[in-house]
Scaffold this active site. Structure first.
Site, short mmCIF file in Angstrom:
data_model
loop_
_atom_site.label_atom_id
_atom_site.label_comp_id
_atom_site.label_asym_id
_atom_site.label_seq_id
_atom_site.Cartn_x
_atom_site.Cartn_y
_atom_site.Cartn_z
N ASP A 243 -22.02 -26.25 -11.97
CA ASP A 243 -21.24 -26.01 -12.83
C ASP A 243 -20.00 -26.19 -13.05
O ASP A 243 -19.53 -27.36 -12.54
CB ASP A 243 -21.50 -24.23 -13.26
CG ASP A 243 -21.82 -23.86 -14.74
OD1 ASP A 243 -20.78 -24.12 -15.47
OD2 ASP A 243 -22.63 -23.42 -14.88
N HIS B 118 -16.98 -21.00 -17.82
CA HIS B 118 -18.43 -21.20 -17.67
C HIS B 118 -19.05 -20.67 -16.50
O HIS B 118 -19.90 -19.95 -16.47
CB HIS B 118 -18.85 -22.51 -18.37
CG HIS B 118 -20.42 -22.61 -18.83
ND1 HIS B 118 -21.29 -23.05 -17.96
CD2 HIS B 118 -21.10 -22.27 -19.81
CE1 HIS B 118 -22.50 -23.06 -18.39
NE2 HIS B 118 -22.57 -22.58 -19.45
N SER C 183 -27.50 -21.48 -20.99
CA SER C 183 -26.66 -21.09 -19.86
C SER C 183 -26.84 -19.91 -19.23
O SER C 183 -26.45 -19.56 -17.97
CB SER C 183 -25.40 -21.58 -20.08
OG SER C 183 -25.12 -23.06 -20.29
#
Lengths: 74, 595
Positions: free
Chosen positions: B144, B177, B345
């Site tokens: 990620d 994220h 996600s």
């Protein structure tokens, strides 16, 4: 693949958020490393750029468009 | 005499079996006993009895609560011995019942103060899974934007990762994220701070491949997958996607799979009828997203490549309540924040977290992990567009299935696909078809045709068989076939029987009364009766639809405008009878189907 898209800048609220260009015919492109001048939701623009097939992202909202040049429309 | 003896033995055996069946009522644990005095017994008498048993058994009965006086409910500490003694004593006469005060075990909720806002964790039943395992020993690689050491990851263990964007060992997040995704998998839990994570005793391996703006190249991602496989990761989470097919990436995935790594990826957020890469590669578990109401989130991809669904959140404007809440960083300042994100996600790490729980339970084979996840998922009926894959992720059921150790390998289609017998541009959803009703319909239609033939002999021809299939089940296996990036409705239409055609294009399994009636076979027979060969096709459809409507009337009578109640059942049964009568009329004695 080089191309030209006319549409509106939008901020998509997926994950921490992403800058997108929604073309006038309704297709959504994710902007790859857009210049700061394009960080403005609602902006009407003509973008020249390239679809990057070799890039992935967390936004996953559509083809990833790398901006080469752009023009703000009235 | 012998018969009488056998009957006696049988009855004796039956009695023994019933007498020895303990039933559910005797399985709980208790350390106190409830006495409920009869309503007609006065307060003074109750007091007297309470005193008496206090003295006799040396116990002190007490009211269960301040509300118990009116109900005359008393509780005494005691075990099975006291229960038996009380049931034999004088007090029994004054009570409605004396019974064990069973202890109901509530799953202990973690003490993280904002756990109450994590609807997503409760919706996957994670608390009951924690009774078995919290993921200790498993390692999850998060490919990620990196992971930052935010306060609510302080008690989480990390193993060595790598930053492929800046080529350094430290894989710190500069976007937010990756830290959020990592939180869903293994946020420090029961630490009296922040929120919880799923496999919070598992190790995290941070692998940074996406830059601060959220994009990254396929070469880095493929390298990160190999790094994870070579450095002891058992699960890989990829909350990323896009681009085209890449041989480099496919080979990296195959390599990781050969090293027994479970690979989980997000389906993508463009509300399209196919998962994005890498979720669509073989050996990758593709995850679609659910909103808080448990339906597909509006942005989530669906259809081809979706193996399972999990909470991804769906926010309504600025209201964070529908999102997935975890600790992450503010990308502008780098400070720790708690943010509610939405996206596939967010759905993928739920599956990766539960996969880590399964790995910690000792399932090493990644195909077995995938099978357990799918078999234990909460099935969604009528999922014609494959919004949910095998169903909705259920952590408790998955861990239970894993500990029971009974897994059947029935995903034949996946085996075909993974072994290259099918072009990778195809994808097959084995779970879409309710197989048994379809088989019943086909067998039923053949039995009916055979029955008619006994009375009115005719030759069995291909036109009759085609009619039987078209009327009863259609080429139902086609319904599960998806072509990536192409509409699926042509397969749904080909895969539908005549009765189902009315809903095939929209993708609903609810029957349309115009199609699911005698009308079409009637029209076919009227049109084709004069044709020596096609007449048998029409007769076949009438017989096939008799079976189809009959089985539907019993098993799944849902109809447009009628619901699924008695009206729909009667409609279907009456039309089934009409269809059969029509076939009976059209079959002339001595008629012959040309082959």
């Amino acid at each position: 693949m080089s191309m030209q898209v006319e549409g509106t800048i939008e901020r998509k609220g997926l994950g921490p958020g992403t800058w997108a260009l929604v073309s006038n015919d309704g297709k959504t492109y994710e902007l790859h490393n857009p210049p700061a001048d394009l960080h403005k939701a609602g902006l009407n623009v003509k973008v020249k750029g390239e679809i990057r097939e070799d890039i992935m992202s967390f936004a996953m909202i559509g083809p990833i468009l790398e901006v080469k040049s752009f023009e703000v429309l009235g | 005499m012998k018969k009488l003896l056998l009957l006696g033995l049988f009855l004796g055996g039956l009695w023994l079996a019933i007498a020895n069946f303990t039933g559910l009522a005797h399985q709980g644990t208790y350390d106190s006993i409830v006495l409920d005095f009869r309503e007609d017994v006065g307060a003074a008498q109750i007091e007297e009895q309470v005193q008496a048993i206090a003295k006799q058994f040396n116990i002190s009965p007490r009211l269960n609560s301040e509300f118990s006086l009116a109900d005359h409910v008393f509780v005494v500490p005691g075990d099975q011995k006291l229960l038996r003694a009380l049931k034999k004593s004088e007090v029994r006469k004054y009570t409605e019942f004396i019974e064990p005060n069973y202890i109901y075990q509530a799953f202990i909720a973690p003490n993280d103060p904002d756990y109450g806002k994590q609807w997503n964790l409760r919706s996957i039943n994670v608390e009951a899974a924690w009774d078995e395992t919290k993921g200790k020993g498993a390692t999850v690689a998060v490919i990620d934007t990196g992971i930052s050491p935010v306060p609510d990851l302080a008690k989480t263990t990390f193993v060595k990762g790598y930053d492929f964007v800046n080529d350094r060992v430290e894989a710190i997040d500069d976007n937010g994220h990756g830290t959020h995704v990592a939180g869903t998998i293994a946020q420090s839990t029961n630490n009296s701070f922040g929120v919880a994570g799923i496999a919070y005793e598992a190790n995290l391996m941070p692998l940074k491949v996406l830059s601060s703006s959220g994009g990254g190249n396929i070469a880095d991602i493929a390298e990160a997958i190999r790094f994870a496989a070579d450095n002891g990761a058992q699960v890989v989470n990829m909350s990323l996607g896009g681009g085209g097919e890449s041989q480099l990436m496919k080979e990296a995935i195959d390599y990781a799979h050969s090293k027994e790594v479970v690979i989980v990826a997000a389906a993508g957020n463009s509300n399209e009828n196919a998962a994005a890469y890498p979720a669509r590669y073989p050996y990758v578990i593709g995850v679609s997203a659910l909103g808080p109401s448990g339906t597909k989130a509006p942005y989530s991809n669906f259809g081809a490549g979706i193996d399972i669904s999990a909470p991804g959140g769906s926010r309504d404007g600025d209201d964070p309540a529908g999102g997935i809440l975890q600790n992450t960083i503010n990308p502008e300042t780098g400070e720790s924040v708690f943010e509610a994100y939405q996206g596939t996600s967010m759905a993928a790490p739920h599956v990766a977290g539960v996969a880590a729980l399964l790995k910690a339970e000792g399932i090493s084979n990644p195909d077995e992990v995938e099978d357990v996840l799918k078999q234990s998922a909460l099935k969604v009926e009528n999922d014609a567009l494959n919004h949910y894959g095998a169903g909705k992720l259920d952590a408790a059921a998955a861990v239970k299935l894993a500990t029971r150790g009974r897994i059947t390998f029935c995903d034949f289609f996946r085996w075909l696909r993974d072994n290259g017998y099918l072009n990778p541009r195809f994808w097959i959803d084995g779970g879409v078809i309710a197989l048994w009703p379809k088989i019943l319909m086909v067998i039923g239609s053949y039995l009916l045709a055979w029955f008619l033939r006994n009375f009115f002999p005719f030759t069995w021809g291909w036109s009759l068989s085609t009619g039987l299939i078209a009327g009863s089940s259609g080429l139902f296996f086609l319904k599960g076939i998806y072509l990536f990036d192409a509409p699926q409705w042509p397969f749904r239409v080909l895969g539908s029987s005549i009765a189902e055609l009315g809903g095939a294009i929209q993708g609903t399994t609810t029957l349309n009364p115009i199609f699911a009636s005698v009308l079409i076979p009637l029209a076919l027979i009227v049109l084709l009766l004069g044709h020596s060969q096609w007449k048998w096709f029409a007769i076949g459809t009438a017989i096939g639809m008799t079976a189809c409507l009959g089985v539907s009337a019993i098993l799944s009578p849902a109809m447009m405008w009628m619901g699924d109640g008695i009206a729909a059942r009667i409609f279907l049964l009456v039309n089934a009878v009409f269809c059969f009568a029509l076939a009976r009329l059209a079959v002339q004695p001595g008629g012959a189907s040309t082959t």
